[in-house]
Design a protein around this motif. Structure first.
Motif, PDB file in Angstrom:
ATOM      1  N   ALA A  50       1.165  -1.414  -0.115  1.00  0.00           N
ATOM      2  CA  ALA A  50       0.069   0.191  -0.126  1.00  0.00           C
ATOM      3  C   ALA A  50       0.897   1.406   0.009  1.00  0.00           C
ATOM      4  O   ALA A  50       0.717   2.018  -0.759  1.00  0.00           O
ATOM      5  CB  ALA A  50      -0.909   0.156   0.979  1.00  0.00           C
ATOM      6  N   GLY A  51       1.714   1.684   0.806  1.00  0.00           N
ATOM      7  CA  GLY A  51       2.534   2.333   0.511  1.00  0.00           C
ATOM      8  C   GLY A  51       3.617   2.340  -0.088  1.00  0.00           C
ATOM      9  O   GLY A  51       3.967   3.724  -0.771  1.00  0.00           O
ATOM     10  N   LEU A  52       3.958   1.987  -1.172  1.00  0.00           N
ATOM     11  CA  LEU A  52       4.290   1.371  -2.524  1.00  0.00           C
ATOM     12  C   LEU A  52       3.587   1.991  -3.998  1.00  0.00           C
ATOM     13  O   LEU A  52       4.640   2.141  -4.351  1.00  0.00           O
ATOM     14  CB  LEU A  52       5.360   0.624  -2.123  1.00  0.00           C
ATOM     15  CG  LEU A  52       6.435  -0.084  -1.250  1.00  0.00           C
ATOM     16  CD1 LEU A  52       6.442  -1.416  -1.528  1.00  0.00           C
ATOM     17  CD2 LEU A  52       6.875   0.185  -0.882  1.00  0.00           C
ATOM     18  N   GLU A  53       2.343   2.084  -3.613  1.00  0.00           N
ATOM     19  CA  GLU A  53       1.687   2.174  -4.665  1.00  0.00           C
ATOM     20  C   GLU A  53       1.869   3.734  -5.314  1.00  0.00           C
ATOM     21  O   GLU A  53       2.223   3.960  -6.594  1.00  0.00           O
ATOM     22  CB  GLU A  53       0.209   2.912  -4.292  1.00  0.00           C
ATOM     23  CG  GLU A  53      -0.357   1.678  -3.790  1.00  0.00           C
ATOM     24  CD  GLU A  53      -1.003   0.695  -5.599  1.00  0.00           C
ATOM     25  OE1 GLU A  53      -0.748   1.102  -6.537  1.00  0.00           O
ATOM     26  OE2 GLU A  53      -1.380  -0.521  -5.452  1.00  0.00           O
ATOM     27  N   PRO A  54       2.553   5.210  -4.886  1.00  0.00           N
ATOM     28  CA  PRO A  54       3.477   6.166  -5.318  1.00  0.00           C
ATOM     29  C   PRO A  54       4.314   5.317  -6.919  1.00  0.00           C
ATOM     30  O   PRO A  54       4.383   6.815  -7.604  1.00  0.00           O
ATOM     31  CB  PRO A  54       3.739   6.850  -4.559  1.00  0.00           C
ATOM     32  CG  PRO A  54       3.070   6.762  -3.240  1.00  0.00           C
ATOM     33  CD  PRO A  54       2.924   5.209  -3.393  1.00  0.00           C
TER      34      PRO A  54
END
Lengths: 592, 83
Positions: free
Chosen positions: A225-229
């Motif tokens: 999730a936090g890596l989506e960018p």
């Protein structure tokens, strides 16, 4: 971080504080759009690894990013083998240069696959970080093939001719080699630590993790999730955050600590340079505190003219499909130098203090200071004449950069979406790709899978974009009426801008995609064929057949580049103060 | 089996649309694919993922396959392959 070159590949070395540490992390980027979208986040990852005590090296494979070679010409053995060789050389370089004793291979998507393969080839790899790895090469090849066929409108003879997609051409042999890759079949060393971050549920990846565990590797899976960018479309205007690597860094520091007491002696790094036929490319840091970055491409011959190539949208300086790299190298063959630069907060240029870890806005940031810093830096290097080039928002910033700085004598603007910025226009731009007229034409007139699926199709966006565009058109009509009756004579920003630049002798080239909504803003002011440009000596406009908005399709991109090279060649033959006569041509004739 | 094929396809469409930030229209068999909100990259990823998940690639295994116009036709291609 320090720019480096390794066997013709460009890269960045992120040094840990105090230059101590026994572990080096090699960051392997994804390919094509995946590389562009993740560029800033991977820069952040390199910085954060260094802060945590690791040496980190990120680099561009041959034929990608700022490295040498071209993507559309396969090297001996093909791209896949060349990329694997380049990873081994980069890993060897990292060990030899920093003295690290252990490596961690880290990769995204296809880069994760390449990193995993490297981890099995080498004995010095202690760990592996897998961001959404492609488990089966066949799946990736199939994805590329389906996309290329949808864009082409029918089946392609891939088995005979290979596959051309974006900046690459893959031979049948390379495709076959890539198709045979299957991460489930590789066996990591029993002591290797592996962090896997799946983007979504995947049967293949689950099997892979199980098999690696059975082989004795210590495999953990984490949240994506936090890596989506890393995989977000850069054009999304309201989202500026970069990936959050805190979970990854926490896992790494627990499992393979950096060993900050390990003192190494770092040799002085030679200046980074990529040597090419007829030119050389070197990194250039400029602006306050060297916060801005670009690649200077200098022809082997003396040159007094330099073109500044700006960011297309929020993409890094090499541009979609490496178009800025290609243009720079083509300009060098004409004897014209160039600086493909990143505006503050994009690519490898840092944003303002306190905002280093966010992408800057595509339109709402004033880019004049960055352009002036680039001009100052180029002047100090001995250049006297300057051109600006930009695509979409880059064209907008180039136009206003030229307006603000009289050193600019030539402008190349591709798909300039607007002349001035208002709140309505920001809204319009957000949806600029979605023209109802274009959609209806493609859907009902052209038909089939070909064109409707070659672009972005989103019905609500289409409708909203159409409404806002109608507002823009209406405001232009009101202004035109006001002008005719004498109330708004010189107030139209577009005409004011053109008059100012033309009077200063600035040559201007406008290129537009056929049917793109961007031309609406231009045509409202200067006519669909640009007939009103005749009032402004030095300005010319062409509609480029086959060119899509971001110049991702090779045929349109090549033609656009041909127009720009012809324009620059003509300009370099005469003094910048002598404008061309009001050349005005519509673009159905390719330049020689 | 066929119901699981359908469910897998619908899950993949939703997942890829979410990843690619596409606004997906309500999914039903009559939905024209061109109106679904998916672009060519999305479809390419879905086809590749479905081959991984289902072991089926109706577009790659049969040259005479007719191009599906609706979601229902798209799903039927896979269901026929699984049958």
């Amino acid at each position: 971080m320090t720019p480096v070159t390794i066997d013709g590949c460009f890269g960045w070395l992120h040094e840990p504080r105090g230059q101590v540490g026994r572990v080096g992390v090699l960051i392997c980027p994804g390919l094509m759009l995946d590389a562009i979208r993740s560029h800033c986040s991977l820069r952040l990852l390199g910085d954060q690894l260094a802060e945590a005590g690791y040496w980190a090296l990120r680099f561009d494979y041959p034929g990608t990013g700022d490295s040498g070679q071209e993507g559309d010409v396969e090297p001996e053995g093909g791209h896949w083998q060349a990329w694997q060789r380049s990873i081994d050389r980069a890993a060897d370089w990292l060990v030899a240069t920093t003295g690290v004793t252990e490596l961690v291979m880290c990769g995204l998507l296809a880069g994760a696959t390449l990193a995993a393969l490297a981890a099995t080839r080498r004995s010095d790899v202690a760990g592996l970080i897998q961001f959404a790895p492609i488990v089966r090469g066949h799946s990736y090849v199939r994805q590329c093939q389906v996309q290329a066929e949808l864009q082409a409108g029918g089946p392609l003879a891939i088995a005979e001719q290979g596959l051309s997609i974006r900046e690459f051409h893959f031979s049948p042999a390379t495709l076959d080699e890539m198709s045979k890759v299957d991460l489930r079949k590789i066996r990591p060393r029993p002591d290797q630590m592996i962090g896997v971050y799946p983007r979504g549920p995947s049967k293949m990846l689950n099997e892979c993790v199980q098999l690696w565990r059975q082989a004795g590797a210590n495999v953990v899976t984490g949240e994506f999730a936090g890596l989506e960018p890393m995989l977000r479309d850069n054009i999304l205007i309201d989202e500026n955050s970069l990936a959050d690597f805190s979970e990854v860094l926490a896992w790494l520091s627990r499992t393979i600590p950096p060993g900050t007491t390990h003192q190494v002696t770092t040799p002085a790094l030679p200046p980074a340079e990529v040597r090419l036929a007829g030119c050389a490319e070197t990194p250039l840091r400029f602006g306050h505190g060297g916060r801005l970055f670009g690649i200077l491409c200098r022809p082997d011959c003396d040159s007094e003219m330099a073109a500044i190539i700006t960011n297309p949208g929020r993409d890094p300086h090499y541009g979609p499909c490496r178009q800025s790299v290609t243009l720079a190298r083509e300009l060098a063959r004409l004897g014209i130098a160039s600086l493909r630069m990143d505006f503050a907060g994009l690519g490898d240029s840092l944003g303002p203090s306190g905002e280093e870890n966010a992408m800057s806005h595509v339109y709402e940031v004033d880019r004049h200071p960055d352009i002036q810093d680039a001009l100052d830096a180029l002047e100090r290097l001995g250049f006297h004449r300057f051109a600006l080039q930009g695509l979409c928002s880059g064209a907008y910033h180039s136009l206003h950069g030229a307006l603000a700085d009289s050193r600019i004598s030539a402008l190349m603007m591709v798909n300039l979406p607007l002349f001035s910025l208002t709140d309505d226009v920001i809204d319009y731009l957000r949806w600029r790709n979605y023209s109802l007229r274009r959609y209806v034409h493609k859907f009902f007139v052209v038909g089939g899978w070909k064109l409707p699926w070659s672009g972005k199709v989103d019905v609500s966006s289409i409708l909203r974009g159409w409404v806002v565009r109608a507002q823009v058109r209406a405001s232009a009509m009101v202004r035109n009426f006001g002008s005719k009756v004498g109330f708004a004579g010189e107030s139209a920003p577009a005409h004011h801008i053109m008059a100012t630049l033309s009077a200063r002798g600035v040559r201007m080239l406008f290129l537009f995609s056929p049917g793109q909504p961007e031309i609406d803003a231009f045509s409202q002011e200067f006519g669909r064929s640009g007939e009103k440009l005749a009032a402004y000596p030095g300005a010319e406009m062409h509609v480029v057949p086959g060119m899509d908005h971001s110049m991702a399709v090779a045929s349109g991109r090549l033609l656009a580049h041909a127009y720009m090279l012809e324009f620059m060649a003509a300009g370099s033959a005469r003094p910048s103060s002598a404008p061309a006569n009001g050349a005005l041509r519509t673009g159905d004739v390719a330049p020689a | 089996m066929l119901s699981s094929v359908r469910a897998t396809i619908l899950d993949q469409i939703k997942l890829v649309a979410e990843h690619q930030r596409k606004l997906l229209m309500p999914l039903n068999d009559r939905l024209p694919l061109l109106d679904s909100g998916l672009d060519s990259l999305c479809i390419a990823i879905i086809v590749a993922n479905l081959e991984d998940e289902l072991g089926l690639d109706p577009f790659g295994t049969c040259n005479n396959v007719s191009i599906p116009k609706t979601l229902g036709e798209f799903i039927a291609l896979y269901e026929n392959g699984a049958a």
